[in-house]
Design a protein around this motif. Structure first.
Motif, PDB file in Angstrom:
ATOM      1  N   GLU A 202      13.251  10.377  -0.034  1.00 19.64           N
ATOM      2  CA  GLU A 202      14.604  10.062   0.427  1.00 19.64           C
ATOM      3  C   GLU A 202      14.978  10.807   1.694  1.00 19.64           C
ATOM      4  N   ASP A 203      14.534  12.065   1.813  1.00 20.55           N
ATOM      5  CA  ASP A 203      14.873  12.858   3.003  1.00 20.55           C
ATOM      6  C   ASP A 203      13.871  12.652   4.135  1.00 20.55           C
ATOM      7  N   GLY A 204      12.839  11.815   3.912  1.00 15.40           N
ATOM      8  CA  GLY A 204      11.847  11.547   4.940  1.00 15.40           C
ATOM      9  C   GLY A 204      10.850  12.673   5.154  1.00 15.40           C
ATOM     10  N   ARG A 205      10.866  13.657   4.288  1.00 17.78           N
ATOM     11  CA  ARG A 205       9.992  14.830   4.428  1.00 17.78           C
ATOM     12  C   ARG A 205       8.872  14.750   3.392  1.00 17.78           C
ATOM     13  N   LEU A 206       7.647  14.605   3.877  1.00 16.64           N
ATOM     14  CA  LEU A 206       6.477  14.532   3.015  1.00 16.64           C
ATOM     15  C   LEU A 206       5.696  15.835   3.154  1.00 16.64           C
TER      16      LEU A 206
END
Length: 64
Positions: free
Chosen positions: A5-9
């Motif tokens: 959801e936050d775009g942080r992988l």
């Protein structure tokens, strides 16, 4: 695996200092999109993903 959801992988197996992975990462690309901002930390390889761009599974090309 869902899109974060936050775009942080975070890819923990590619963490800086991991004795099983001694090389540093040079670049990360999302196929069909382009180059992504990524940082290799002691937590892992942190990749900033864009908004989902298709319904097909994302593929990252990571170069060292």
């Amino acid at each position: 695996m869902g899109w974060p959801e936050d775009g942080r992988l975070v890819i923990k197996s590619l963490a800086k200092g991991n004795p099983d992975f001694k090389k540093s990462i040079k670049s990360v690309y999302l196929l069909g999109y382009g180059k992504l901002k990524a940082t290799q930390t002691t937590e892992g390889l942190v990749v900033n993903l864009p908004q989902p761009c298709n319904k097909i599974a994302p593929v990252l090309r990571i170069t060292k």
